[in-house]
Design a protein around this motif. Structure first.
Motif, PDB file in Angstrom:
ATOM      1  N   THR A   1       0.981  -0.556   0.165  1.00  0.00           N
ATOM      2  CA  THR A   1      -0.195   0.333   0.418  1.00  0.00           C
ATOM      3  C   THR A   1       1.000   0.999   0.352  1.00  0.00           C
ATOM      4  OG1 THR A   1      -1.657  -1.498   1.209  1.00  0.00           O
ATOM      5  CG2 THR A   1      -1.822   1.041   0.826  1.00  0.00           C
ATOM      6  N   VAL A   2       0.060   2.353  -0.476  1.00  0.00           N
ATOM      7  CA  VAL A   2       1.562   3.623  -0.755  1.00  0.00           C
ATOM      8  C   VAL A   2       1.186   3.789   0.272  1.00  0.00           C
ATOM      9  CG1 VAL A   2       2.022   5.483  -2.311  1.00  0.00           C
ATOM     10  CG2 VAL A   2       2.496   3.088  -3.556  1.00  0.00           C
ATOM     11  N   ILE A   3       1.734   5.113   0.870  1.00  0.00           N
ATOM     12  CA  ILE A   3       1.525   5.219   2.432  1.00  0.00           C
ATOM     13  C   ILE A   3       1.823   7.036   1.850  1.00  0.00           C
ATOM     14  CG2 ILE A   3       0.610   4.076   3.798  1.00  0.00           C
ATOM     15  CD1 ILE A   3       3.621   4.519   5.123  1.00  0.00           C
ATOM     16  N   ASP A   4       3.530   6.577   0.973  1.00  0.00           N
ATOM     17  CA  ASP A   4       4.094   7.982   0.339  1.00  0.00           C
ATOM     18  C   ASP A   4       4.221   8.363  -0.342  1.00  0.00           C
ATOM     19  OD1 ASP A   4       5.846  10.077   0.117  1.00  0.00           O
ATOM     20  OD2 ASP A   4       7.338   9.331   2.389  1.00  0.00           O
ATOM     21  N   GLU A   5       3.650   9.179  -1.398  1.00  0.00           N
ATOM     22  CA  GLU A   5       3.491   9.767  -2.888  1.00  0.00           C
ATOM     23  C   GLU A   5       5.455   9.743  -3.130  1.00  0.00           C
ATOM     24  OE1 GLU A   5       1.668  12.257  -4.709  1.00  0.00           O
ATOM     25  OE2 GLU A   5      -0.261  10.899  -3.698  1.00  0.00           O
TER      26      GLU A   5
END
Ligand SMILES: [Zn+2]
Length: 413
Positions: free
Chosen positions: A246-250
């Motif tokens: 899951t991407v939590i920091d672009e």
């Protein structure tokens, strides 16, 4: 309509399962008790018991109390009629657990291992440990009914092969299940490690009594096993639960999966240890800093170590906010080596979920540490094999007795 011999043999098999599962769950029963509870005739029950005694699955254990007339002979399930093996093939270790048919452990072996050695060396290592564990328990392979094995990556569940597993380079498309079946000559159940952790905790640990459970394994990677409405949820192909990506920091760092800013690249063990080394922290051995060193430093009050676990906890909490909003689980269990940091990780994690998840779901989600600890995955592997062995008609309500495993945390009760 006339019954064919195929119908009769199916019915016989069904009735045998029914009787076996009743004796397995209910403890000591007489033939008359069994007939009464299954609504089968006395002669059918007697003939089934003859077969089950011959197969060594049921044994006579003396006479019970008489209700007038002869004292009835009592029967019980023979948990030592066979054994099962559970294997946790992790990124940095292999753990093998051997139990009897009632999930009582009889042997446990663990060795360091690197999943980067690849499938050939990895499977040979696992096979060698299985042999050694059986030897330790004084057992032969012929006494084993089945083997369960967990690996740290997404799988095609139908074919028993890992599919582009980010932390298992070189294992893509390896027919792990079929190769082990061939070598062992036994039924083999292959699953994702976090799925097995969820099953283990659901049956024997922190998930008992809940219907919707998520098990989060925080180690070399971050995986998630989901029990929804009492059943394991694997998704369309078998890769559900890859919460670590899951991407939590672009703008975050690159991840092994090819994306960037994934939870795993920011909060799994390698990321925490790298940040610790950059901050100048050192382990007990000058050249090596382990997660246990860092946990010890946090306990001693080291502010950097505490800060790093808090940061990882908040990041995992951010990803779990999505899970809580989407699936509304009753219990989220945090396991894997990093979870040993306890409240240094869990307090900020809980706080983040409480602040960020929807007000309706967050207060009803209990976030707890794993109760089975390092054994959760191997216990889950044993459990799926037992479930397959004893699948079928079952009269009794399932019981979830706590499995006594050395080294596993016991429930607080
Ligand atoms: Zn990723």
């Amino acid at each position: 309509m006339e019954s064919t011999s195929a119908d009769l043999s199916l019915m016989r098999e069904y009735n045998e399962r029914l009787v076996l599962n009743l004796v397995r769950r209910a403890g000591r029963l007489s033939r008359a008790d069994i007939a009464k509870r299954t609504h089968l005739s006395r002669s059918t029950v007697s003939s089934i018991i003859v077969d089950l005694i011959e197969a060594n699955l049921v044994r006579e254990v003396g006479a019970g109390r008489s209700r007038g007339g002869r004292r009835p002979i009592l029967l019980e399930f023979n948990g030592q009629a066979g054994y099962v093996v559970g294997v946790d093939l992790g990124a940095t270790h292999i753990l093998v657990l051997v139990t009897d048919l009632e999930a009582h452990p009889v042997a446990r072996l663990e060795e360091p291992f690197s999943v980067e050695e690849g499938p050939e060396a990895g499977l040979e290592h696992a096979l060698r440990l299985i042999d050694q564990a059986l030897e330790q328990a004084g057992l032969r392979m012929e006494q084993v009914f089945g083997v369960g094995i967990g690996v740290p990556g997404p799988l095609d569940f139908a074919t028993g092969k890992p599919i582009f597993p980010p932390i298992m380079p070189g294992w893509h498309d390896t027919p792990i299940r079929d190769r082990l079946r061939e070598r062992l000559g036994k039924p083999v159940h292959l699953d994702n490690d976090a799925n097995l952790g969820a099953i283990g905790e659901y049956w024997w640990g922190a998930g008992r009594g809940a219907r919707n459970v998520a098990f989060i394994k925080v180690g070399t990677g971050i995986g998630c096993g989901l029990i929804l409405e009492g059943k394991i949820y694997r998704g369309e192909i078998g890769s559900a639960g890859e919460i670590g990506h899951t991407v939590i920091d672009e703008d975050g760092p690159p991840c092994r999966c090819g994306s960037s800013g994934c939870l795993e690249a920011l909060a799994a063990r390698p990321a925490i240890l790298q940040a610790a080394r950059q901050a100048g922290l050192k382990g007990l051995r000058e050249d090596h800093l382990s997660i246990l060193d860092l946990i010890e430093a946090a306990r001693q009050g080291n502010p950097t170590a505490r800060l790093l676990f808090a940061q990882a906890g908040r990041r995992i909490g951010t990803a779990l906010t999505g899970l809580v909003n989407l699936l509304n689980p009753g219990v989220i269990i945090i396991g894997g080596g990093v979870a040993r940091a306890g409240s240094f990780l869990l307090d900020p994690l809980r706080e983040t979920v409480r602040q960020r998840a929807l007000g309706v779901a967050a207060p009803r989600t209990c976030i707890v540490e794993s109760q089975l600890g390092a054994e959760a995955i191997a216990i889950g592997a044993v459990t799926v094999v037992l479930q397959e062995l004893f699948s079928g008609p079952d009269l009794a309500v399932p019981v979830h007795p706590y499995l006594a495993v050395e080294g596993a945390a016991r429930p607080a009760t």
